[in-house]
Design an enzyme around this catalytic site. Sequence first.
Site, PDB file in Angstrom:
ATOM      1  N   GLU A  80       5.152   1.729  -2.972  1.00 46.28           N
ATOM      2  CA  GLU A  80       4.027   0.825  -2.789  1.00 46.28           C
ATOM      3  C   GLU A  80       3.441   0.446  -4.140  1.00 46.28           C
ATOM      4  OE1 GLU A  80       1.129   1.622   0.207  1.00 46.28           O
ATOM      5  OE2 GLU A  80       2.603   2.453   1.586  1.00 46.28           O
ATOM      6  N   CYS A 108      -5.175   0.061   7.158  1.00 44.86           N
ATOM      7  CA  CYS A 108      -6.129  -0.319   6.109  1.00 44.86           C
ATOM      8  C   CYS A 108      -6.252  -1.829   5.983  1.00 44.86           C
ATOM      9  CB  CYS A 108      -5.730   0.300   4.778  1.00 44.86           C
ATOM     10  SG  CYS A 108      -4.052  -0.107   4.234  1.00 44.86           S
TER      11      CYS A 108
END
Length: 147
Positions: free
Chosen positions: A12, A96
């Site tokens: 990520e 998120c």
Amino acid sequence: ITGGIGASGGNEGFAGPYNLPNMSAYCETCASIAFVLFNERLFLAHGDGKYIDVMEKTLYNALLSGISLSGDHFFYPNPLESFGQHSRSEWFGCACCPPNVARTLASLGGYAYALSDDALWVNLYIQGSVNVTLKDRKVTLNVTTEY
């Protein structure tokens, strides 16, 4: 190109220099939000319009691509190219992105203008108005667009 950051889904984050593969570019929605916030704060600290240019590009091209037009499906990663193998989801196990997109869009008015002791900046050319006091003078600015 879009303002999206982070080419690698495995961590990520970032891969090697100049690595931004179209089909697998990660460009996570939340990273785009962080990049918008980071550039807005750099602008406030330095007053250099280049940060607003990056903020605007990322907002319109990387952050907004994370949400569907109907507002109920989301991308976690935002690849630059797809032949149908990528699709937005209703929700994620690590959710998120949906609340971060909603929170950021709800606070968009706060990014449209900036104020210092002696200047008022229009950062985003979106319709709206602002009332401020600038050097002991009340100033009203109305922005009208057909966007």
